[in-house]
Design an enzyme around this catalytic site. Structure first.
Site, short mmCIF file in Angstrom:
data_model
loop_
_atom_site.label_atom_id
_atom_site.label_comp_id
_atom_site.label_asym_id
_atom_site.label_seq_id
_atom_site.Cartn_x
_atom_site.Cartn_y
_atom_site.Cartn_z
N HIS A 46 5.30 52.46 0.82
CA HIS A 46 4.41 52.05 -0.27
C HIS A 46 3.42 53.15 -0.67
O HIS A 46 2.83 53.09 -1.73
CB HIS A 46 3.70 50.72 0.03
N ASP A 77 9.17 49.61 4.95
CA ASP A 77 7.97 50.31 4.49
C ASP A 77 7.78 51.66 5.19
O ASP A 77 6.67 52.01 5.57
CB ASP A 77 6.74 49.41 4.67
N SER A 156 -2.80 53.85 5.52
CA SER A 156 -1.37 53.55 5.42
C SER A 156 -0.52 54.78 5.68
O SER A 156 -0.74 55.83 5.07
CB SER A 156 -1.03 53.03 4.02
#
Lengths: 460, 485
Positions: A46, A77, A156
């Site tokens: 992402h 992901d 992230s």
């Protein structure tokens, strides 16, 4: 360790699903990543999804380094990047992937979260380990580790450390929950890395079974099992699994991939009870999964060939592949996908008509024989005198065109292009009929593409 | 000269105002003897906990019509246990009873036994079709006095019922009055315009007087057959290319049938050009002599009732055809999702803590007015599907009362799923289910749910069922294990 953790600066652009030749404006965002063996950088899918430009920043190094996506898994992901600017890996050690950390054990997250420019470390413990829905794809669950170490936007893709090894990739939080961050565990990371070893990403195979608990003593007795004990039941099969004929409903799964299955459907995975689908995700595409099954009052061994399945793709978020479409005489046709219905707004479930939701989520399970390979919708109508009389101008499912049942976008194009009658007749899912004068429509086609700056009438 | 003239005019206006003011006051006094307060106690059922009955009190209004009767809306009268009526806005309450009710028409006629009650009460006069738009007021009792609030005519509309196609003509009027919708009177001068059936934000929906007088007249002559409706679905024919396709000659007009009904002679892709002599426009509207442009659905109830003939002029196979359409009765109890808008008590069957109920309009409505969005999608979607020979209706496992007997089936996935078979028999009704339970298979009760359900199969121990039933009814305070009728 921190030296091998990098900042990933991305400019990305997402398509507009109901005007598929257009894109939203370019947006900038940033995440984290880390160096792994083979001169590669790992980050979250992402972070780099829909990327137009990826620039990496090294620890306390002002120089920008251009990178590109080598492999990406939107399901789990994760992504692996290659750096195009030479010299990036000089002086950087690759980090090694460790084992699944134990609940309560301390972990350190590392990355470039919002709120400052420099690298940031936070400490916490492993709170629990469970199957969790991965929000990036939206319709799949994988093993996930919860921690109270702060994970914020920008973290992230950053590593989670324990004893100098990477035991996870930080990837999501849940809005409204405090002190809960989630990271992707080593088993999922390894699955991805092994998957791409042959230079191609395949995905996570799926068994296509619904497994439910088997705790009712009557049901156990009915199947010839003692009132308490192990084993979970296959309650239903996906259409493709039923056709394969290997697994059957009322099969009781006693063991999967060497893990004993409890009556609640969980397995013991390194000290954690997690749902047994975790074990179904262990093989690679084309691999075999060994099951011990209770069937017809006998224990049998079954090997199930595991395949990646695309059937449910349109109920998850789609990335990196621009939407398919066809524009004819101002009518914009595109496949029915979750991304498309989300253009109706946050409350799309209330806005979308019932047939559309049924088609997207239910038909292939309930009436697979009537399901279409790729349901198509009329997404919009670009106003022009030739189509001005069409009332049902958008958000409508297509049933037939010129008598041909539309199973895919290609079908639709063929039905319109090969029509020799004076008129095109479009029948919608609701039964409504609309029509276009074929000659006028053909004549207006080019004009409409120019008026609305549509580079091509189709993307297939 | 000019000055004198304008003075005269001013004087005349002032005078007129005074006169009309006096008239208004006189009329208000009269309404006191025509409008009564109703206090209804009813059993309010929760179709998701079907054995649970709660007493509910409903306050509304009624209006005196001739022959010692009152008329009011049907809303709130279902499952009533007591009706109390008060006249004059204060004082003594008298018991009343329902003489006649029709839920589709949303009207009820009430009576009172004692002759004394009718002393001083005066029947109202209903307005004619052409006089429904001007000087509107809403009238009701409020704190012992007549309250009147101005209302302004907005339009006539034809509304469908919540679940089915039964059309109703409604007069829409805006008013500031608070909390209306309890059969308040809407009046103009000394005539009743209609009864306020509901009010959403500032708009009152009113059952108009001509409809009420029609119903009263038919009921008196024992000729009331209920509402009819058009059982087909059409689309506007506003796209000339569509009418061209069907080779309709002349200007585009009429509407296209896209789902013919089972009870009507209309066929797929008939173009409806005229109904009872009224030309239908490409929007599906016609020009009503009383109500202006309204949707053609109203022609199913414009002085027509179930069983009456409506004449259609249609375009079929390149020719004009005249056909007679016998209006089917607006009765939807045979829909796949059954709809019986009358005094029904919830039915249910409890088997070892599994609570089965029919999939009905009442059940779905228990999710509230927004049921189409808030009830479980799969159940809502059945309302779009048709009944067939084997599956005339559906039975839902609506909830599981937890007991060790049904352990393993207490998750959310075993709620709101539709049953397919029990002990091998197809299930379309609670009766089917009750029968099937009598023949367990080798000591087990086997329940199979529809393909695609969140749970496909449940198995219970047949020998221990009675024991479990007793324990469960006792623990959860359930008076009866089943209510099938």
């Amino acid at each position: 360790m921190g030296r091998s953790v990098v900042q990933v600066m991305v400019y990305s652009q997402t398509p507009i699903w109901d005007a598929p030749w257009r894109n939203n404006s370019v947006g900038g965002s940033s995440g984290s990543g880390f160096v792994i063996e083979g001169n590669r950088v790992m980050t979250n899918a992402h972070v780099v999804g829909w990327a137009k430009q990826i620039v990496l920043r090294r620890f306390q190094d002002p120089r920008p380094w251009l990178a590109k996506v080598e492999h990406i898994s939107h399901e789990c992901d994760l992504a692996v990047l290659k750096v195009e600017t030479p010299g990036f890996f000089d002086g950087l050690d690759s980090l090694t992937i460790g084992e699944l950390p134990k609940v309560q054990s301390p972990v350190i997250t590392c990355g470039y979260p919002s709120g400052g420019e420099q690298i940031s470390y936070t400490r916490g413990v492993v709170s629990r380990i469970e199957m969790q829905n991965y929000v990036h794809i939206g319709n799949k669950a994988f093993l996930s580790v919860q921690t109270d170490a702060a994970i914020n936007p920008g973290n992230s893709g950053g590593p989670v450390f324990q004893d100098d090894k990477v035991v996870g990739v930080a990837f999501m939080g849940i809005p409204g929950l405090e002190n809960t961050g989630f990271f992707i565990p080593p088993s999922v990371i390894r699955h991805f890395l092994e998957d791409i070893e042959d230079g191609k990403y395949h995905g996570f195979p799926k068994a296509g079974v619904r497994i439910v608990s088997l705790q009712n003593p009557a049901y156990r007795k009915f199947l010839g099992l003692p009132p308490t004990g192990d084993g979970a039941r296959i309650d239903s099969l996906a259409d493709y699994t039923e056709k394969d004929g290997i697994l059957k409903t009322d099969d009781v799964i006693l063991e999967v991939g060497g893990h004993r299955v409890g009556s609640d459907g969980t397995i013991l995975l390194k000290g954690n009870r997690v749902y047994c689908t975790a074990a179904f995700q262990e093989p690679q595409d084309g691999g075999m999964l060994k099951l011990k099954i209770w069937r017809d009052r006998k224990e049998i061994d079954v090997s199930v060939p595991m395949k990646v399945r695309k059937e449910e793709e349109n109920t998850g978020n789609l990335y990196d592949a621009l939407p398919r479409y066809y524009v004819y005489a101002g009518l914009v046709f595109t496949p029915l996908t979750l991304d498309y219905v989300k253009t109706f707004g946050r409350n799309w479930r209330s806005v979308a008509n019932l047939e559309m939701i049924y088609e997207l989520y239910y038909r292939k399970n309930e009436k697979p024989e009537t399901a279409r390979k790729e349901p198509v919708v009329l997404a919009a109508t670009l106003a022009h005198p030739v189509n001005a009389d069409i009332r049902l101008a958008s958000r409508a499912m297509i049933d037939k065109i010129n008598g041909k049942r539309i199973e895919s976008l290609e079908d639709l194009i063929e039905a319109l292009e090969k029509n020799e009658k004076k008129q095109h007749l479009i029948k919608f899912g609701s039964g409504t009929i609309e029509s276009l004068n074929a000659e006028e429509a053909n004549n207006a086609h080019k004009d409409i593409l120019e008026t609305y700056s549509i580079p091509s009438d189709r993307r297939l | 000269m000019k000055i004198i003239k304008s003075l005269l005019t001013a004087f005349a206006i002032a005078f007129t105002n005074q006169v009309s003011g006096q008239q208004t006051d006189k009329i208000e006094t009269d309404w006191q003897n025509s409008i009564v307060l109703l206090d209804i106690t009813r059993k309010n059922h929760n179709f998701r906990i079907p054995w649970d009955k709660r007493a509910q009190s409903v306050s509304k209004f009624g209006v005196v019509i001739k022959d010692k009767e009152l008329i009011t809306t049907a809303t709130g009268l279902a499952n009533h246990t007591l009706i109390r009526i008060q006249k004059g806005g204060r004082g003594k309450w008298t018991n009343g009873k329902v003489n006649w009710i029709d839920y589709q028409a949303n009207l009820a006629v009430l009576g009172v036994e004692s002759d004394d009650f009718w002393k001083d009460l005066k029947p109202v006069k209903f307005a004619e079709s052409k006089k429904l738009k001007k000087n509107l007021q809403v009238i009701r009792w409020r704190g012992g006095n007549i309250e009147k609030r101005a209302a302004e005519f907005s339009r006539f509309t034809v509304a469908d019922a919540n679940f089915n196609q039964a059309p109703r003509i409604e007069l829409k009027a805006s008013s500031e009055i608070e909390g209306a919708g309890q059969a308040e009177l809407m009046v103009s001068g000394d005539k009743v315009i209609g009864l306020v059936a509901s009010k959403i934000s500032g708009t009152c929906s009113v059952i108009p007087a001509p409809f009420i007088t029609d119903v009263i007249r038919l009921r008196e002559s024992n000729n009331y057959n209920g509402l009819g409706y058009f059982d087909f679905i059409w689309q506007p024919a506003s796209n000339p290319a569509v009418t061209d396709y069907f080779k309709l000659e002349g200007e585009p007009r009429g509407v296209l049938v896209i789902k013919p009904g089972e009870k009507s002679p209309l066929k797929l892709h008939d173009i409806i050009l005229e109904v009872d002599g009224f030309p239908i426009d490409i929007q599906g509207d016609y020009l009503d002599p009383d109500f202006g442009h309204v949707i053609m659905e109203y022609l199913a109830c414009r002085h027509k009732w179930a069983g009456d003939i409506v004449n259609f002029k249609i375009w079929r196979d390149g020719k004009i055809k005249e056909i007679e359409f016998k209006l089917p009765k607006a009765d939807f109890s045979d829909n796949l999702v059954t709809d019986r808008p009358n005094d029904v008590e919830p039915t249910y069957l409890i088997v070892g803590g599994l609570v089965f109920v029919p999939l009905s309009a009442e059940f779905l409505s228990s999710w509230g007015g927004d049921w189409q969005r808030s009830a479980p999608f799969r159940l809502v979607f059945y309302n779009n599907q048709k009944a067939n020979k084997d599956q005339k209706s559906l039975v839902v496992l609506s909830l599981v009362l937890p007991d060790f007997y049904n352990i393993g089936y207490q998750q959310r996935s075993s709620q709101n799923i539709v049953i397919e078979k029990a002990n091998g028999k197809l299930i379309a009704s609670l009766d089917d289910l009750a029968q099937a339970i009598k023949s367990p298979k080798d000591g087990f009760h086997i329940f199979e749910f529809k393909k695609g359900s969140t749970l496909k199969k449940i198995i219970l121990n047949a020998e221990k069922l009675d024991e479990a039933n007793q324990r469960i009814t006792k623990r959860y305070g359930i008076p009866k294990l089943q209510k099938l009728k």
